[in-house]
Design a protein around this motif. Structure first.
Motif, PDB file in Angstrom:
ATOM      1  N   ALA A 139       6.467 -75.075 -25.988  1.00 50.67           N
ATOM      2  CA  ALA A 139       6.984 -74.491 -24.830  1.00 50.67           C
ATOM      3  C   ALA A 139       5.898 -75.045 -23.817  1.00 50.67           C
ATOM      4  O   ALA A 139       6.247 -75.245 -22.499  1.00 50.67           O
ATOM      5  N   ALA A 140       4.485 -74.819 -23.933  1.00 50.97           N
ATOM      6  CA  ALA A 140       3.494 -75.404 -22.894  1.00 50.97           C
ATOM      7  C   ALA A 140       3.832 -76.724 -22.638  1.00 50.97           C
ATOM      8  O   ALA A 140       3.668 -77.128 -21.537  1.00 50.97           O
ATOM      9  N   LEU A 166      11.969 -80.223 -26.106  1.00 47.15           N
ATOM     10  CA  LEU A 166      10.781 -79.416 -26.228  1.00 47.15           C
ATOM     11  C   LEU A 166      10.959 -77.984 -26.236  1.00 47.15           C
ATOM     12  O   LEU A 166      10.678 -76.949 -27.042  1.00 47.15           O
ATOM     13  N   ALA A 167      11.622 -77.581 -25.315  1.00 46.99           N
ATOM     14  CA  ALA A 167      11.986 -76.093 -25.201  1.00 46.99           C
ATOM     15  C   ALA A 167      13.078 -75.648 -26.258  1.00 46.99           C
ATOM     16  O   ALA A 167      12.807 -74.684 -26.629  1.00 46.99           O
ATOM     17  N   TYR A 168      13.909 -76.676 -26.531  1.00 47.69           N
ATOM     18  CA  TYR A 168      14.754 -76.430 -27.663  1.00 47.69           C
ATOM     19  C   TYR A 168      13.811 -76.337 -28.907  1.00 47.69           C
ATOM     20  O   TYR A 168      14.340 -75.195 -29.817  1.00 47.69           O
ATOM     21  N   ARG A 203      12.473 -73.516 -15.815  1.00 44.99           N
ATOM     22  CA  ARG A 203      13.052 -72.161 -16.278  1.00 44.99           C
ATOM     23  C   ARG A 203      13.645 -72.041 -17.810  1.00 44.99           C
ATOM     24  O   ARG A 203      13.629 -70.844 -18.499  1.00 44.99           O
ATOM     25  N   LEU A 204      13.808 -72.977 -18.398  1.00 40.16           N
ATOM     26  CA  LEU A 204      14.391 -73.134 -19.969  1.00 40.16           C
ATOM     27  C   LEU A 204      12.952 -72.257 -20.701  1.00 40.16           C
ATOM     28  O   LEU A 204      13.242 -71.344 -21.566  1.00 40.16           O
ATOM     29  N   VAL A 205      11.672 -72.865 -20.257  1.00 39.77           N
ATOM     30  CA  VAL A 205      10.580 -71.906 -20.703  1.00 39.77           C
ATOM     31  C   VAL A 205      10.618 -70.664 -20.484  1.00 39.77           C
ATOM     32  O   VAL A 205      10.232 -69.637 -21.275  1.00 39.77           O
ATOM     33  N   ASP A 206      10.581 -70.167 -19.017  1.00 34.77           N
ATOM     34  CA  ASP A 206      10.628 -69.067 -18.500  1.00 34.77           C
ATOM     35  C   ASP A 206      11.469 -68.033 -19.150  1.00 34.77           C
ATOM     36  O   ASP A 206      11.453 -66.860 -19.582  1.00 34.77           O
ATOM     37  N   ASP A 207      12.931 -68.621 -19.585  1.00 38.01           N
ATOM     38  CA  ASP A 207      13.911 -67.641 -20.284  1.00 38.01           C
ATOM     39  C   ASP A 207      13.389 -67.553 -21.706  1.00 38.01           C
ATOM     40  O   ASP A 207      13.928 -66.558 -22.359  1.00 38.01           O
ATOM     41  N   LEU A 208      12.426 -68.295 -22.235  1.00 40.77           N
ATOM     42  CA  LEU A 208      11.795 -67.911 -23.660  1.00 40.77           C
ATOM     43  C   LEU A 208      10.612 -66.715 -23.678  1.00 40.77           C
ATOM     44  O   LEU A 208      10.494 -66.224 -24.402  1.00 40.77           O
ATOM     45  N   PHE A 258      13.807 -84.521 -37.315  1.00 40.74           N
ATOM     46  CA  PHE A 258      14.658 -85.244 -36.531  1.00 40.74           C
ATOM     47  C   PHE A 258      14.367 -84.937 -35.087  1.00 40.74           C
ATOM     48  O   PHE A 258      14.475 -86.008 -34.309  1.00 40.74           O
ATOM     49  N   ILE A 259      14.160 -83.979 -34.501  1.00 40.34           N
ATOM     50  CA  ILE A 259      13.935 -83.318 -33.274  1.00 40.34           C
ATOM     51  C   ILE A 259      12.456 -84.088 -32.749  1.00 40.34           C
ATOM     52  O   ILE A 259      12.561 -84.895 -31.802  1.00 40.34           O
ATOM     53  N   SER A 260      11.418 -84.202 -33.517  1.00 45.54           N
ATOM     54  CA  SER A 260      10.239 -84.778 -33.168  1.00 45.54           C
ATOM     55  C   SER A 260      10.521 -86.243 -33.072  1.00 45.54           C
ATOM     56  O   SER A 260      10.044 -87.051 -32.156  1.00 45.54           O
ATOM     57  N   GLU A 261      11.409 -86.927 -34.027  1.00 44.38           N
ATOM     58  CA  GLU A 261      11.571 -88.628 -33.826  1.00 44.38           C
ATOM     59  C   GLU A 261      12.098 -88.739 -32.635  1.00 44.38           C
ATOM     60  O   GLU A 261      12.049 -89.605 -31.922  1.00 44.38           O
ATOM     61  N   GLY A 262      13.112 -87.905 -32.331  1.00 43.93           N
ATOM     62  CA  GLY A 262      13.999 -87.954 -31.103  1.00 43.93           C
ATOM     63  C   GLY A 262      13.236 -87.999 -29.862  1.00 43.93           C
ATOM     64  O   GLY A 262      13.232 -88.803 -28.867  1.00 43.93           O
ATOM     65  N   GLU A 263      11.974 -87.014 -29.935  1.00 41.28           N
ATOM     66  CA  GLU A 263      11.345 -86.640 -28.567  1.00 41.28           C
ATOM     67  C   GLU A 263      10.520 -88.041 -28.484  1.00 41.28           C
ATOM     68  O   GLU A 263      10.325 -88.481 -27.573  1.00 41.28           O
TER      69      GLU A 263
END
Length: 153
Positions: A109-110, A89-91, A126-131, A69-74
């Motif tokens: 993440a990249a 993508l961060a999710y 920042r979402l990626v930084d937080d990961l 589902f996530i890939s389809e949404g993207e």
């Protein structure tokens, strides 16, 4: 969608069916409304529904369907919604980390970070930084050193 996400996030298995019914209802109402949606939800698209459904399914432990589902949404997001795509993508990266799968997490993440930088979206970056601290145990996994280099650049 929000009801489904709330029910799923509570982690109570007894509410699984209620969460799935809420997802089905959200899809039904979105389709019925077509383009004639109230202003407060006019921005909601099939892509948003797919990703939110995926997030709910992740919370319910249905990871394979969730990632579909996530890939389809993207894929459904138009370029005008690249900021949203970066968030999605961060999710996805976070969900792969939850599954202890660092390679696809690093790839997502990249992608998120590169997209965030390209469109000038510091909140998304920042979402990626937080990961990043969550990647530390996987410092030698494929893609993780490259992610660290990308962040440092």
């Amino acid at each position: 969608m929000r009801l489904a996400r709330t029910l799923a996030a509570r982690g109570d298995r007894s509410e699984r069916d209620a969460a799935l019914r809420a997802l089905a209802a959200a899809e039904h109402h979105l389709i019925d409304a077509g383009t004639d949606r109230p202003a407060w939800c006019a921005w909601v698209s099939e892509a948003d529904l797919a990703v939110d459904s995926g997030q709910a399914l992740l919370d319910l432990g249905d990871t394979s369907r969730a990632h579909q589902f996530i890939s389809e949404g993207e894929r459904q997001l138009p370029p005008s919604r690249d900021k949203t795509k970066s968030v999605f993508l961060a999710y996805r990266a976070a969900s792969y980390l939850d599954l202890k799968e660092p390679e696809p997490a690093a790839a997502a993440a990249a992608q998120s970070l590169l997209l965030a930088r390209r469109i000038g979206a510091p909140r998304c970056a920042r979402l990626v930084d937080d990961l990043l601290p969550r990647f530390a145990p996987y410092a030698r996994a494929q893609g993780v050193p490259e992610l660290f280099q990308l962040v440092a650049a």
